[in-house]
Motif scaffolding. Structure first.
Motif, PDB file in Angstrom:
ATOM      1  N   ASP A  67       0.862  -1.178   0.000  1.00 52.72           N
ATOM      2  CA  ASP A  67       0.000   0.000   0.000  1.00 52.72           C
ATOM      3  C   ASP A  67       0.900   1.230   0.000  1.00 52.72           C
ATOM      4  OD1 ASP A  67      -2.093   1.830   0.204  1.00 52.72           O
ATOM      5  OD2 ASP A  67      -2.475   1.419   2.322  1.00 52.72           O
ATOM      6  N   LEU A  68       0.550   2.180  -0.851  1.00 56.76           N
ATOM      7  CA  LEU A  68       1.198   3.493  -0.852  1.00 56.76           C
ATOM      8  C   LEU A  68       0.164   4.471  -0.286  1.00 56.76           C
ATOM      9  CD1 LEU A  68       2.853   3.416  -4.402  1.00 56.76           C
ATOM     10  CD2 LEU A  68       3.870   2.759  -2.202  1.00 56.76           C
ATOM     11  N   PRO A  69       0.069   4.562   1.048  1.00 57.36           N
ATOM     12  CA  PRO A  69      -1.026   5.301   1.674  1.00 57.36           C
ATOM     13  C   PRO A  69      -1.086   6.781   1.302  1.00 57.36           C
ATOM     14  CG  PRO A  69       0.584   4.604   3.318  1.00 57.36           C
ATOM     15  CD  PRO A  69       0.975   3.970   2.025  1.00 57.36           C
ATOM     16  N   ASP A  70       0.031   7.371   0.958  1.00 58.67           N
ATOM     17  CA  ASP A  70       0.044   8.788   0.593  1.00 58.67           C
ATOM     18  C   ASP A  70      -0.701   9.066  -0.713  1.00 58.67           C
ATOM     19  OD1 ASP A  70       1.556   9.132   2.859  1.00 58.67           O
ATOM     20  OD2 ASP A  70       3.463   9.283   1.801  1.00 58.67           O
ATOM     21  N   HIS A  71      -0.998   8.028  -1.491  1.00 60.49           N
ATOM     22  CA  HIS A  71      -1.708   8.197  -2.757  1.00 60.49           C
ATOM     23  C   HIS A  71      -3.221   8.107  -2.590  1.00 60.49           C
ATOM     24  CE1 HIS A  71       1.876   7.812  -5.575  1.00 60.49           C
ATOM     25  NE2 HIS A  71       2.373   7.683  -4.362  1.00 60.49           N
ATOM     26  N   GLY A  72      -3.692   7.707  -1.400  1.00 60.37           N
ATOM     27  CA  GLY A  72      -5.103   7.777  -1.070  1.00 60.37           C
ATOM     28  C   GLY A  72      -5.999   6.646  -1.509  1.00 60.37           C
ATOM     29  N   GLY A  73      -5.465   5.600  -2.106  1.00 61.32           N
ATOM     30  CA  GLY A  73      -6.301   4.510  -2.585  1.00 61.32           C
ATOM     31  C   GLY A  73      -7.059   3.788  -1.489  1.00 61.32           C
ATOM     32  N   SER A  74      -6.408   3.531  -0.371  1.00 66.68           N
ATOM     33  CA  SER A  74      -7.076   2.849   0.745  1.00 66.68           C
ATOM     34  C   SER A  74      -8.281   3.646   1.218  1.00 66.68           C
ATOM     35  CB  SER A  74      -6.111   2.657   1.918  1.00 66.68           C
ATOM     36  OG  SER A  74      -5.047   1.827   1.561  1.00 66.68           O
ATOM     37  N   GLN A  75      -8.099   4.953   1.342  1.00 66.11           N
ATOM     38  CA  GLN A  75      -9.191   5.807   1.803  1.00 66.11           C
ATOM     39  C   GLN A  75     -10.342   5.818   0.793  1.00 66.11           C
ATOM     40  OE1 GLN A  75      -5.974   6.649   1.642  1.00 66.11           O
ATOM     41  NE2 GLN A  75      -5.339   7.237   3.697  1.00 66.11           N
ATOM     42  N   LEU A 126       0.205  -6.183   3.110  1.00 62.22           N
ATOM     43  CA  LEU A 126       1.306  -6.746   3.898  1.00 62.22           C
ATOM     44  C   LEU A 126       2.318  -5.685   4.279  1.00 62.22           C
ATOM     45  CD1 LEU A 126       2.264 -10.113   2.184  1.00 62.22           C
ATOM     46  CD2 LEU A 126       0.933  -9.747   4.242  1.00 62.22           C
ATOM     47  N   MET A 127       2.540  -4.740   3.365  1.00 65.27           N
ATOM     48  CA  MET A 127       3.564  -3.706   3.592  1.00 65.27           C
ATOM     49  C   MET A 127       3.031  -2.360   3.140  1.00 65.27           C
ATOM     50  SD  MET A 127       6.703  -5.752   1.810  1.00 65.27           S
ATOM     51  CE  MET A 127       5.693  -6.687   0.667  1.00 65.27           C
ATOM     52  N   ALA A 128       3.503  -1.316   3.807  1.00 64.19           N
ATOM     53  CA  ALA A 128       3.182   0.045   3.370  1.00 64.19           C
ATOM     54  C   ALA A 128       4.484   0.810   3.194  1.00 64.19           C
ATOM     55  CB  ALA A 128       2.284   0.739   4.387  1.00 64.19           C
ATOM     56  N   PHE A 129       4.518   1.635   2.180  1.00 66.37           N
ATOM     57  CA  PHE A 129       5.655   2.508   1.930  1.00 66.37           C
ATOM     58  C   PHE A 129       5.146   3.936   1.968  1.00 66.37           C
ATOM     59  CE2 PHE A 129       7.000  -1.507   0.187  1.00 66.37           C
ATOM     60  CZ  PHE A 129       8.361  -1.558   0.441  1.00 66.37           C
ATOM     61  N   GLU A 130       5.416   4.629   3.036  1.00 69.03           N
ATOM     62  CA  GLU A 130       4.982   6.022   3.216  1.00 69.03           C
ATOM     63  C   GLU A 130       5.940   6.935   2.438  1.00 69.03           C
ATOM     64  OE1 GLU A 130       2.555   7.116   5.688  1.00 69.03           O
ATOM     65  OE2 GLU A 130       2.074   5.137   6.473  1.00 69.03           O
ATOM     66  N   GLY A 131       5.406   8.057   1.989  1.00 72.67           N
ATOM     67  CA  GLY A 131       6.249   9.063   1.350  1.00 72.67           C
ATOM     68  C   GLY A 131       6.594   8.752  -0.095  1.00 72.67           C
ATOM     69  N   ASP A 132       5.921   7.795  -0.696  1.00 72.26           N
ATOM     70  CA  ASP A 132       6.202   7.453  -2.101  1.00 72.26           C
ATOM     71  C   ASP A 132       5.026   7.822  -2.973  1.00 72.26           C
ATOM     72  OD1 ASP A 132       8.788   6.424  -1.934  1.00 72.26           O
ATOM     73  OD2 ASP A 132       8.046   4.482  -1.278  1.00 72.26           O
TER      74      ASP A 132
END
Length: 179
Positions: free
Chosen positions: A153-161, A173-179
């Protein structure tokens, strides 16, 4: 639960690939390291073994190989959602608008129905455009999406939300913040 196996360290980022401003996460080593594939599969299988799933639906691409192994482990039929023009027969189409270029997805009609409970799987969740389109295709067949599962998940891109706003739970399984 993930154990101490360093999955994140196996993922290499190719900056400005395939074009400037776009970064690609190389998942090759997750497949070439047997312990990584085992850890990934075991973690997902443990999470979903008791879920009321009837199908695993995956977006065709880098995550398909992981999805196939997981479908086998969970004893579920695997259904692929593909790009426009790749699926023969009666299909449903859905556009996935994206800043990197729109994409139209298609899914064979009649493989799901109102009794279907789906685990939707992809390798990466960024803006969520493709997974939102996939969710729409699944729901158009009256099926329910139990959860969207991704490796990254790249949470900064907003897909999860965006998916959660559609009342779709997500798990990565993994998140990469700031990408």
């Amino acid at each position: 639960m993930l154990d101490d196996f360093p999955l994140k360290q196996l993922i290499h980022v190719h900056r400005d690939f395939p074009r400037k401003g776009y970064n690609t996460r190389d998942l090759s080593r997750l497949l070439s390291e047997p312990r990584a594939l085992q850890t990934i599969t075991d973690t997902f299988a443990h999470r979903y073994v008791d879920a009321p799933l009837t199908h695993l639906v995956a977006l065709k691409g880098r995550g398909t190989m992981f999805a196939a192994v997981l479908a086998y482990r969970l004893n579920l039929p695997l259904i692929l959602i593909r790009d426009l023009g790749e699926e023969p027969g009666e299909v449903l189409h859905e556009r996935a608008p994206s800043s990197s270029g729109d994409r139209t997805l298609e899914m064979r009609q009649g493989l799901l129905d109102e009794s279907s409970c789906v685990l939707l799987f992809d390798d990466l969740l960024s803006s969520g455009a493709s997974l939102i389109a996939a969710t729409t295709l699944i729901r158009r067949q009256q099926a329910r999406v139990h959860e969207v599962a991704t490796l990254i998940d790249l949470p900064d891109h907003g897909g999860s939300q965006r998916l959660q706003a559609m009342d779709v739970s997500t798990y990565a399984l993994m998140a990469f913040e700031g990408d």
